[in-house]
Design a protein around this motif. Structure first.
Motif, PDB file in Angstrom:
ATOM      1  N   THR A  55       2.670  -2.967 -13.230  1.00 33.13           N
ATOM      2  CA  THR A  55       1.476  -3.908 -13.297  1.00 33.13           C
ATOM      3  C   THR A  55       0.889  -3.705 -14.869  1.00 33.13           C
ATOM      4  N   ALA A  56       1.254  -2.727 -15.780  1.00 31.79           N
ATOM      5  CA  ALA A  56       0.497  -2.459 -16.773  1.00 31.79           C
ATOM      6  C   ALA A  56       1.241  -3.124 -17.984  1.00 31.79           C
ATOM      7  N   GLU A  57       0.373  -3.833 -18.895  1.00 28.28           N
ATOM      8  CA  GLU A  57       0.840  -4.449 -20.088  1.00 28.28           C
ATOM      9  C   GLU A  57       1.149  -3.268 -21.082  1.00 28.28           C
ATOM     10  N   VAL A  58       0.547  -2.095 -20.942  1.00 26.49           N
ATOM     11  CA  VAL A  58       0.944  -1.045 -21.952  1.00 26.49           C
ATOM     12  C   VAL A  58       0.822   0.205 -20.852  1.00 26.49           C
ATOM     13  N   VAL A  59       1.659   1.328 -21.145  1.00 26.78           N
ATOM     14  CA  VAL A  59       1.430   2.581 -20.670  1.00 26.78           C
ATOM     15  C   VAL A  59       1.584   3.458 -21.786  1.00 26.78           C
ATOM     16  N   ALA A  60       0.389   4.236 -22.160  1.00 26.31           N
ATOM     17  CA  ALA A  60       0.271   5.408 -23.150  1.00 26.31           C
ATOM     18  C   ALA A  60       0.392   6.588 -22.404  1.00 26.31           C
ATOM     19  N   GLY A  69       7.555  22.493 -17.831  1.00 29.02           N
ATOM     20  CA  GLY A  69       8.418  22.853 -16.684  1.00 29.02           C
ATOM     21  C   GLY A  69       8.956  22.135 -15.779  1.00 29.02           C
ATOM     22  N   ARG A  70       9.107  20.720 -16.180  1.00 26.95           N
ATOM     23  CA  ARG A  70       9.572  19.771 -15.408  1.00 26.95           C
ATOM     24  C   ARG A  70      10.276  18.477 -16.376  1.00 26.95           C
ATOM     25  N   LEU A  71      10.842  19.310 -17.376  1.00 29.81           N
ATOM     26  CA  LEU A  71      11.441  18.107 -18.383  1.00 29.81           C
ATOM     27  C   LEU A  71      12.119  16.956 -17.742  1.00 29.81           C
ATOM     28  N   GLY A  72      13.230  17.322 -17.083  1.00 34.48           N
ATOM     29  CA  GLY A  72      14.187  16.391 -16.473  1.00 34.48           C
ATOM     30  C   GLY A  72      13.366  15.205 -15.672  1.00 34.48           C
ATOM     31  N   GLU A  73      12.582  15.695 -14.905  1.00 34.74           N
ATOM     32  CA  GLU A  73      11.624  14.855 -14.210  1.00 34.74           C
ATOM     33  C   GLU A  73      10.770  13.844 -14.997  1.00 34.74           C
ATOM     34  N   PHE A  74       9.974  14.577 -16.155  1.00 33.37           N
ATOM     35  CA  PHE A  74       9.194  13.801 -16.971  1.00 33.37           C
ATOM     36  C   PHE A  74      10.091  12.583 -17.502  1.00 33.37           C
ATOM     37  N   LEU A  75      11.414  12.993 -18.335  1.00 37.90           N
ATOM     38  CA  LEU A  75      12.110  12.139 -18.821  1.00 37.90           C
ATOM     39  C   LEU A  75      12.566  10.928 -18.008  1.00 37.90           C
ATOM     40  N   GLY A  76      13.035  11.500 -16.780  1.00 34.64           N
ATOM     41  CA  GLY A  76      13.357  10.472 -15.653  1.00 34.64           C
ATOM     42  C   GLY A  76      12.138   9.283 -15.640  1.00 34.64           C
ATOM     43  N   TRP A  77      11.099   9.877 -15.480  1.00 34.32           N
ATOM     44  CA  TRP A  77       9.907   8.805 -15.218  1.00 34.32           C
ATOM     45  C   TRP A  77       9.703   8.002 -16.352  1.00 34.32           C
ATOM     46  N   ALA A  78       9.701   8.672 -17.551  1.00 32.40           N
ATOM     47  CA  ALA A  78       9.576   7.857 -18.749  1.00 32.40           C
ATOM     48  C   ALA A  78      10.515   6.881 -19.037  1.00 32.40           C
ATOM     49  N   SER A  79      11.646   7.134 -18.659  1.00 32.61           N
ATOM     50  CA  SER A  79      12.928   6.027 -18.686  1.00 32.61           C
ATOM     51  C   SER A  79      12.817   5.049 -17.836  1.00 32.61           C
ATOM     52  N   GLY A  80      12.186   5.300 -16.589  1.00 32.30           N
ATOM     53  CA  GLY A  80      11.766   4.182 -15.476  1.00 32.30           C
ATOM     54  C   GLY A  80      10.660   3.374 -15.727  1.00 32.30           C
ATOM     55  N   VAL A  81       9.878   3.768 -16.631  1.00 22.99           N
ATOM     56  CA  VAL A  81       8.561   2.895 -17.018  1.00 22.99           C
ATOM     57  C   VAL A  81       8.889   1.459 -17.741  1.00 22.99           C
ATOM     58  N   GLY A  82       9.917   1.661 -18.693  1.00 20.26           N
ATOM     59  CA  GLY A  82      10.140   0.575 -19.548  1.00 20.26           C
ATOM     60  C   GLY A  82       9.557   0.266 -20.555  1.00 20.26           C
ATOM     61  N   GLY A  88       7.918   5.708 -26.240  1.00 24.11           N
ATOM     62  CA  GLY A  88       9.314   5.631 -25.343  1.00 24.11           C
ATOM     63  C   GLY A  88       9.929   6.842 -25.005  1.00 24.11           C
ATOM     64  N   ALA A  89      10.811   6.624 -24.074  1.00 18.97           N
ATOM     65  CA  ALA A  89      11.821   7.709 -23.536  1.00 18.97           C
ATOM     66  C   ALA A  89      12.654   8.273 -24.624  1.00 18.97           C
ATOM     67  N   ALA A  90      13.385   7.637 -25.453  1.00 13.62           N
ATOM     68  CA  ALA A  90      14.014   8.020 -26.359  1.00 13.62           C
ATOM     69  C   ALA A  90      13.385   9.103 -27.411  1.00 13.62           C
ATOM     70  N   VAL A  91      12.272   8.649 -27.831  1.00 16.10           N
ATOM     71  CA  VAL A  91      11.396   9.466 -28.588  1.00 16.10           C
ATOM     72  C   VAL A  91      11.022  10.700 -28.071  1.00 16.10           C
ATOM     73  N   PHE A  92      10.584  10.621 -26.680  1.00 18.90           N
ATOM     74  CA  PHE A  92      10.157  11.737 -26.020  1.00 18.90           C
ATOM     75  C   PHE A  92      11.324  12.690 -25.832  1.00 18.90           C
ATOM     76  N   ARG A  93      12.592  12.222 -25.410  1.00 17.06           N
ATOM     77  CA  ARG A  93      13.869  13.078 -25.306  1.00 17.06           C
ATOM     78  C   ARG A  93      13.938  13.754 -26.524  1.00 17.06           C
ATOM     79  N   TRP A  94      13.838  13.212 -27.730  1.00 19.77           N
ATOM     80  CA  TRP A  94      14.150  14.026 -29.202  1.00 19.77           C
ATOM     81  C   TRP A  94      12.999  14.844 -29.143  1.00 19.77           C
ATOM     82  N   ASN A  95      11.720  14.484 -28.893  1.00 19.77           N
ATOM     83  CA  ASN A  95      10.446  15.347 -29.426  1.00 19.77           C
ATOM     84  C   ASN A  95      10.007  16.410 -28.612  1.00 19.77           C
ATOM     85  N   THR A  96      10.627  16.390 -27.467  1.00 13.58           N
ATOM     86  CA  THR A  96      10.181  17.489 -26.264  1.00 13.58           C
ATOM     87  C   THR A  96      11.185  18.880 -26.558  1.00 13.58           C
ATOM     88  N   ASP A  97      12.230  18.651 -27.396  1.00 13.12           N
ATOM     89  CA  ASP A  97      13.133  19.798 -27.530  1.00 13.12           C
ATOM     90  C   ASP A  97      12.643  20.129 -29.299  1.00 13.12           C
TER      91      ASP A  97
END
Length: 292
Positions: A55-60, A69-82, A88-97
């Protein structure tokens, strides 16, 4: 979009964690700045299954400070937001390690020397090479799991400590008297700067460990390094970086990058409430559909 009478108002969802369900420290400044742009905004917990992110125009992503402690779940959520998700999820995947620091080092950016360590023996070798060293979880937030190692040859994780993998860095002595500088970069432009100091009994600048922060004038050298850091990330990933925070320290008589926070960088709104203004502006630019 949300409806207010006949008007349709763009909706911004600000992702947070349960501990900070009401918003990050100083959030009232951001709430007001978004409202001044005609935006409806809500703080919502990222793992709340009842939230309709579509429903959101922007998610920040803001204060999701429990992701480590839940990185896989977090990245999965981010990938689903769109595409509504900033950075975005690709940046988060790189930046969280924290291995990303090695990517930046290879790209020529001055950083605190960093070694990735998969095993205890890797940590021992790296820490012994640095002398007085710092060991951090490769995936970590809020300073959790950090250890200062005086004798790398005999290092073992503390009981109940982080099981790895880790990164190993030299302990930067200037942390005790100069602290850490953070520059906030929004839409590619450095906008403000804080200095963060640890307590006398810790090297971590996080508030929960006794650290303090105060605003300071944006300096040319710090702004230049922060802009270079974000530009280097853009070159490496080919992704837009809408907002971020570049942390830096003085090492061997020059400023070097200690972190590039692109996933959930605190805006220090309680210290720098004016950070809300450029942040709201960049959000508004993405929330309103273009008609040309």
């Amino acid at each position: 979009m949300e409806h207010r009478g006949e008007a349709q108002v763009p909706l911004v969802l600000l992702a947070t964690s349960r501990e900070w369900a009401g918003g990050e420290p100083g959030h009232a400044a951001l709430d007001a700045a978004l409202s001044a742009h005609g935006l409806a905004s809500r703080w919502v917990v990222w793992d709340d299954l009842g939230v309709d992110w579509g429903t959101a125009e922007v998610v920040a992503v803001r204060s999701t400070w429990d992701y480590d402690g839940r990185l896989g779940e977090f990245l999965g959520w981010a990938s689903g937001v769109g595409p509504a998700l900033l950075n975005g999820a690709a940046v988060f995947r790189w930046n969280t390690d924290k291995r990303y620091l090695i990517d930046l080092q290879k790209a020529g950016l001055p950083i605190v020397p960093t070694v990735s360590a998969d095993t205890v023996f890797d940590v021992r070798a790296a820490a012994d090479g640095f002398g007085l060293a710092v060991v951090k979880p490769r995936v970590g937030a809020g300073g959790r799991g950090l250890e200062v190692v005086a004798d790398g040859k005999v290092w073992l994780p503390k009981p109940g400590g982080h099981p790895g993998p880790w990164v190993v860095q030299p302990l930067v002595e200037s942390i005790h008297h100069d602290g850490e500088i953070s520059v906030f970069v929004i839409a590619g432009r450095p906008v403000s700067q804080v200095q963060k100091m640890p307590s006398r009994t810790d090297i971590r600048v996080n508030e929960q460990y006794g650290g303090t922060a105060h605003s300071m004038e944006l300096t040319e050298k710090a702004a230049s390094l922060a802009a270079s850091a974000v530009a280097t990330v853009v070159d490496l990933l080919g992704e837009e970086i809408v907002y971020g925070r570049v942390d830096m320290m003085r090492y061997q008589d020059r400023l070097v990058v200690s972190e590039v926070e692109l996933t959930e960088p605190g805006l220090y709104l309680d210290v720098l409430p004016l950070n809300a203004l450029p942040f709201a502006e960049v959000v508004a630019a993405r929330a309103y559909p273009r008609t040309w």
